[in-house]
Design an enzyme around this catalytic site. Structure first.
Site, PDB file in Angstrom:
ATOM      1  N   TYR A  23     -48.906  34.334  19.607  1.00  0.00           N
ATOM      2  CA  TYR A  23     -48.969  35.421  20.304  1.00  0.00           C
ATOM      3  C   TYR A  23     -50.457  35.372  20.980  1.00  0.00           C
ATOM      4  O   TYR A  23     -50.867  35.660  22.260  1.00  0.00           O
ATOM      5  CB  TYR A  23     -48.969  36.747  19.669  1.00  0.00           C
ATOM      6  CG  TYR A  23     -49.149  37.986  20.444  1.00  0.00           C
ATOM      7  CD1 TYR A  23     -47.855  38.668  21.100  1.00  0.00           C
ATOM      8  CD2 TYR A  23     -50.404  38.801  20.268  1.00  0.00           C
ATOM      9  CE1 TYR A  23     -48.145  39.540  21.797  1.00  0.00           C
ATOM     10  CE2 TYR A  23     -50.371  40.229  20.785  1.00  0.00           C
ATOM     11  CZ  TYR A  23     -49.368  40.549  21.731  1.00  0.00           C
ATOM     12  OH  TYR A  23     -49.533  41.875  22.397  1.00  0.00           O
ATOM     13  N   LYS A  81     -51.326  35.153  25.091  1.00  0.00           N
ATOM     14  CA  LYS A  81     -52.216  36.072  25.659  1.00  0.00           C
ATOM     15  C   LYS A  81     -53.634  35.480  26.257  1.00  0.00           C
ATOM     16  O   LYS A  81     -54.180  35.881  27.233  1.00  0.00           O
ATOM     17  CB  LYS A  81     -52.350  37.243  24.864  1.00  0.00           C
ATOM     18  CG  LYS A  81     -51.183  38.045  24.330  1.00  0.00           C
ATOM     19  CD  LYS A  81     -50.677  38.503  25.304  1.00  0.00           C
ATOM     20  CE  LYS A  81     -49.468  39.593  25.141  1.00  0.00           C
ATOM     21  NZ  LYS A  81     -48.629  40.074  26.242  1.00  0.00           N
TER      22      LYS A  81
HETATM   23  P1  NDP Z   1     -42.178  47.050  23.445  1.00  0.00           P
HETATM   24  O1  NDP Z   1     -41.636  46.589  22.617  1.00  0.00           O
HETATM   25  O2  NDP Z   1     -42.261  48.607  23.364  1.00  0.00           O
HETATM   26  O3  NDP Z   1     -41.201  46.864  24.930  1.00  0.00           O
HETATM   27  C1  NDP Z   1     -41.023  45.618  25.261  1.00  0.00           C
HETATM   28  C2  NDP Z   1     -40.678  45.527  26.897  1.00  0.00           C
HETATM   29  O4  NDP Z   1     -40.208  44.193  27.330  1.00  0.00           O
HETATM   30  C3  NDP Z   1     -39.146  45.970  26.683  1.00  0.00           C
HETATM   31  O5  NDP Z   1     -38.819  46.768  27.966  1.00  0.00           O
HETATM   32  C4  NDP Z   1     -38.282  44.975  26.435  1.00  0.00           C
HETATM   33  O6  NDP Z   1     -37.048  45.128  26.946  1.00  0.00           O
HETATM   34  C5  NDP Z   1     -39.057  43.791  27.348  1.00  0.00           C
HETATM   35  N1  NDP Z   1     -38.646  42.507  26.992  1.00  0.00           N
HETATM   36  C6  NDP Z   1     -38.935  41.976  25.668  1.00  0.00           C
HETATM   37  N2  NDP Z   1     -38.727  40.579  25.997  1.00  0.00           N
HETATM   38  C7  NDP Z   1     -38.142  40.367  27.013  1.00  0.00           C
HETATM   39  C8  NDP Z   1     -37.629  39.123  27.873  1.00  0.00           C
HETATM   40  N3  NDP Z   1     -37.509  37.931  26.963  1.00  0.00           N
HETATM   41  N4  NDP Z   1     -37.358  39.193  28.973  1.00  0.00           N
HETATM   42  C9  NDP Z   1     -37.332  40.471  29.712  1.00  0.00           C
HETATM   43  N5  NDP Z   1     -37.921  41.569  29.008  1.00  0.00           N
HETATM   44  C10 NDP Z   1     -38.313  41.453  27.799  1.00  0.00           C
HETATM   45  O7  NDP Z   1     -43.617  46.555  23.884  1.00  0.00           O
HETATM   46  P2  NDP Z   1     -45.242  47.097  24.294  1.00  0.00           P
HETATM   47  O8  NDP Z   1     -44.710  48.346  25.244  1.00  0.00           O
HETATM   48  O9  NDP Z   1     -45.817  47.769  23.155  1.00  0.00           O
HETATM   49  O10 NDP Z   1     -45.881  45.972  24.904  1.00  0.00           O
HETATM   50  C11 NDP Z   1     -45.936  45.730  26.210  1.00  0.00           C
HETATM   51  C12 NDP Z   1     -47.115  44.818  26.574  1.00  0.00           C
HETATM   52  O11 NDP Z   1     -48.181  44.991  25.928  1.00  0.00           O
HETATM   53  C13 NDP Z   1     -46.513  43.239  25.805  1.00  0.00           C
HETATM   54  O12 NDP Z   1     -46.928  42.358  26.431  1.00  0.00           O
HETATM   55  C14 NDP Z   1     -47.407  43.336  24.568  1.00  0.00           C
HETATM   56  O13 NDP Z   1     -47.641  41.966  24.052  1.00  0.00           O
HETATM   57  C15 NDP Z   1     -48.487  44.085  25.056  1.00  0.00           C
HETATM   58  N6  NDP Z   1     -49.410  44.597  24.101  1.00  0.00           N
HETATM   59  C16 NDP Z   1     -48.902  45.615  23.075  1.00  0.00           C
HETATM   60  C17 NDP Z   1     -49.931  46.253  22.386  1.00  0.00           C
HETATM   61  C18 NDP Z   1     -49.462  47.289  21.498  1.00  0.00           C
HETATM   62  O14 NDP Z   1     -50.234  47.630  20.654  1.00  0.00           O
HETATM   63  N7  NDP Z   1     -48.376  47.672  21.687  1.00  0.00           N
HETATM   64  C19 NDP Z   1     -51.248  45.631  22.247  1.00  0.00           C
HETATM   65  C20 NDP Z   1     -51.706  44.492  23.015  1.00  0.00           C
HETATM   66  C21 NDP Z   1     -50.805  44.239  24.127  1.00  0.00           C
HETATM   67  P3  NDP Z   1     -35.664  45.630  25.881  1.00  0.00           P
HETATM   68  O15 NDP Z   1     -36.067  47.232  25.755  1.00  0.00           O
HETATM   69  O16 NDP Z   1     -34.540  45.314  26.571  1.00  0.00           O
HETATM   70  O17 NDP Z   1     -35.862  45.091  24.737  1.00  0.00           O
END
Ligand code: NDP
Length: 247
Positions: free
Chosen positions: A155, A159
């Protein structure tokens, strides 16, 4: 340009941070396309929330790690709404594990979704952005990509890779009026962090000067700013939304 005729495409826009970004961008665009992996109930819920705000919205299921699927979804969005002028890459997954025990396929999958996925959508939307003379790309990174995090070699690498990708795009498209920036959240309260064991979360919070998790809406506010006309002269930057975790 009339900013009310814009189309935004948000990967991972159906849940968590991506959903909050979609709801925030509803104030400055007319159309929003959401890409998601497969959770249809969440996709329908977010589309309905956007329709309720008077924004046209459609959700497309695809695996952004697959270039053909990502391109097909971007093409469908363009057919429905016209050229994409704002692209936000928020789709992301974690597959944590200590380096010695991390299966190579877990390393590759996280790179393919979190890093190559952004490359695929950028490539699919590149001509739209180049031609319009105005555009925005915001990639969602992470503090893990800036400071490293034990158990997240895959990860953190993905990133960190997004930082270089974002700066390259910023340099390539600066002359076209298109900005590219990265927002690096710290610990944000979403499904992703709700899966963490209690001990991990407590240790993480101990590193946050503000002493609390962030909200998806706080990340969305930063993305909304970077997508606004007010950020015309901001490109290639890494904007942390992390309560002071990394400084
Ligand atoms: P969530 O797990 O809440 O949501 C993930 C989203 O990405 C969902 O809409 C999911 O679709 C979609 N997704 C996952 N895999 C794929 C794929 N292969 N193709 C298309 N869509 C995909 O994640 P967060 O909102 O927490 O995270 C959002 C971003 O922020 C990410 O990039 C994460 O790495 C980053 N981030 C998050 C942090 C945190 O603390 N939460 C901290 C730092 C960065 P579906 O619902 O259909 O599974």
């Amino acid at each position: 340009m009339n900013h009310n005729s814009k189309t935004a495409l948000i990967t991972g826009g159906t849940r968590g941070i991506g959903r909050a970004i979609a709801l925030a961008l509803a104030g400055q665009v007319e159309n929003i396309a959401l890409l998601y992996a497969g959770r249809r109930d969440a996709a329908e819920d977010t589309v309905n929330a956007l329709l309720g705000k008077g924004v046209k919205s459609l959700a497309f299921a695809c695996d952004v790690a697959d270039s053909a699927q990502a391109k097909a979804a971007c093409d469908q969005a363009r057919e429905a709404f016209g050229p994409i002028s704002i692209l936000v890459n928020s789709a992301g997954i974690t597959r944590d594990g200590l380096t010695l025990r991390m299966p190579p396929e877990d390393f590759k999958r996280v790179i393919e979704v979190n890093l190559a996925g952004a490359f695929h959508t950028i490539q699919a939307c590149y001509r739209d952005l180049m031609k319009a003379g105005w555009g925005r790309v915001v990639n969602i990174g992470s503090v893990s990509g800036l400071m490293g995090n034990p158990g997240q070699m895959n990860y953190s690498a993905a990133k960190a890779g997004l930082v270089g990708l974002t700066k390259t795009l910023a340099r390539e498209l600066a002359g076209r009026g298109v900005t590219a920036n990265l927002v690096a959240p710290g610990f944000i309260d979403t499904d992703m962090t709700r899966e963490l064991p209690d001990g991990t979360l407590a240790r993480a919070l101990a590193q946050v000067p503000m002493g609390r998790m962030g909200k998806a809406e706080e990340v969305a506010a930063a993305v909304n700013y970077l997508c606004s006309p007010g950020a015309d002269y901001v490109t290639g930057c890494v904007l942390q939304v992390d309560g002071g975790m990394y400084m």
